[in-house]
Scaffold this active site. Structure first.
Site, PDB file in Angstrom:
ATOM      1  N   ASP A   1      -0.141   5.116   0.972  1.00  0.00           N
ATOM      2  CA  ASP A   1      -0.387   6.063   2.064  1.00  0.00           C
ATOM      3  C   ASP A   1      -0.415   5.358   3.418  1.00  0.00           C
ATOM      4  O   ASP A   1      -1.217   4.451   3.641  1.00  0.00           O
ATOM      5  CB  ASP A   1      -1.719   6.788   1.849  1.00  0.00           C
ATOM      6  CG  ASP A   1      -1.711   7.627   0.586  1.00  0.00           C
ATOM      7  OD1 ASP A   1      -0.879   8.531   0.495  1.00  0.00           O
ATOM      8  OD2 ASP A   1      -2.538   7.355  -0.310  1.00  0.00           O
TER       9      ASP A   1
ATOM     10  N   ASP B   1       0.873  -1.164   0.000  1.00  0.00           N
ATOM     11  CA  ASP B   1       0.000   0.000   0.000  1.00  0.00           C
ATOM     12  C   ASP B   1       0.914   1.220   0.000  1.00  0.00           C
ATOM     13  O   ASP B   1       2.109   1.120   0.319  1.00  0.00           O
ATOM     14  CB  ASP B   1      -0.865  -0.032   1.267  1.00  0.00           C
ATOM     15  CG  ASP B   1      -1.545   1.292   1.533  1.00  0.00           C
ATOM     16  OD1 ASP B   1      -2.267   1.768   0.648  1.00  0.00           O
ATOM     17  OD2 ASP B   1      -1.345   1.849   2.631  1.00  0.00           O
TER      18      ASP B   1
ATOM     19  N   ASP C   1      -1.272  -0.783   5.905  1.00  0.00           N
ATOM     20  CA  ASP C   1      -1.656  -0.332   7.247  1.00  0.00           C
ATOM     21  C   ASP C   1      -3.160  -0.382   7.485  1.00  0.00           C
ATOM     22  O   ASP C   1      -3.629   0.051   8.534  1.00  0.00           O
ATOM     23  CB  ASP C   1      -1.145   1.091   7.489  1.00  0.00           C
ATOM     24  CG  ASP C   1      -1.881   2.115   6.624  1.00  0.00           C
ATOM     25  OD1 ASP C   1      -2.166   1.798   5.444  1.00  0.00           O
ATOM     26  OD2 ASP C   1      -2.160   3.222   7.116  1.00  0.00           O
TER      27      ASP C   1
END
Length: 280
Positions: free
Chosen positions: A76, A74, A221
């Site tokens: 961001d 991922d 995250d």
């Protein structure tokens, strides 16, 4: 680093009253016909980690490490330091009352992109503009996550491919590549449909690399986006939880759980070396 446990093969010594094998005779040889139920206590992950097992002198040998050929990240909050105030973004898009209602109905997090897809074109356009404004502010503060450069260097040294999947726009991905000086390929932004948590982008990357999803790890995250995407695709999953957000009992009771959990990207290198076969 904390590893979310998967089932392992129990040691024979833990079951002294349980026979290890039943035997039958075939062509003059004595061969094992059936393992005792104690040895069949496996989760699907245990089976996937190794589809075969060996025995020596009647003792079960630990399964071989699963081969890993690629890692998909991922962006961001994983490869970049989180700077976007997502709750503020959601409130701006939904309004305070709707935000509180949707948040209560979605304990693992709000999927704002999927939520606004049900709206009228005019309302969608206004929502996307608000999201774009928040993302533009995030671009101005873009910082590379500590440990990201070292992890990429480690993957390069092992000839492990790296890809990227984000729900952000292509402009953000291009700026990230420019600032970081390291390229992820394929790098799929939200222009690729359907986006996370649908497994389509991860399966697309696996197809491009010509590898099986079981040879890939998804690192991110977000439990609802990154882990869900990886699980649905059949890949290994690693949750980056830098602030311990997912330590609460609220998340522990959810059915969706990652295979591994780390508090920083620097922990991923040792995780990969200890748990996987990284042979090119």
């Amino acid at each position: 680093m904390r590893h979310f446990p998967t089932s392992s093969f129990p040691s024979p010594t833990n079951f002294p009253n349980t026979p290890r094998f039943h035997f039958y005779h075939r062509a003059g040889r004595t061969m094992p016909s059936l393992l005792s139920k104690s040895f069949l206590f496996l989760t699907s992950k245990s089976v996937r980690l190794s589809s075969s097992m060996s025995t020596f002198a009647g003792h079960t040998v630990s399964p071989a490490k699963a081969r890993l050929r690629g890692v998909v990240f991922d962006m961001d909050g994983t490869l970049t330091v989180p700077v976007i105030d997502f709750p503020a973004m959601y409130r701006s898009v939904l309004g305070e009352n709707e935000y509180n209602r949707v948040k209560a109905e979605n304990p693992s997090g709000i999927d704002i992109l999927h939520h606004i897809e049900k709206w009228s074109p005019e309302k969608q356009q206004k929502a996307y503009q608000i999201i774009a404004d928040f993302e533009r502010q995030g671009l101005e503060q873009l910082q590379i996550m500590p440990g990201a450069a070292e992890l990429c260097g480690f993957l390069d040294s092992k000839k492990i491919r790296r890809g990227l999947i984000t729900r952000n726009v292509k402009e953000s991905v291009d700026l990230f590549h420019e600032r970081f000086g390291v390229t992820f390929s394929p790098a799929l932004s939200r222009e690729f449909r359907p986006y996370k948590p649908d497994p389509a982008p991860l399966l697309h990357i696996c197809s491009t690399w010509e590898v099986q999803p079981t040879e890939v790890m998804m690192v991110g995250d977000s439990l609802k986006d990154d882990v869900a995407c990886g699980k649905r695709a059949g890949a290994f999953t690693c949750l980056l939880d830098a602030k311990g957000r997912y330590d609460s009992l609220h998340f522990a009771n959810l059915d969706l759980q990652p295979d591994f959990k780390v508090s920083s990207l620097t922990e991923v290198c040792s995780l990969l070396e200890s748990k996987f076969d990284l042979t090119p």
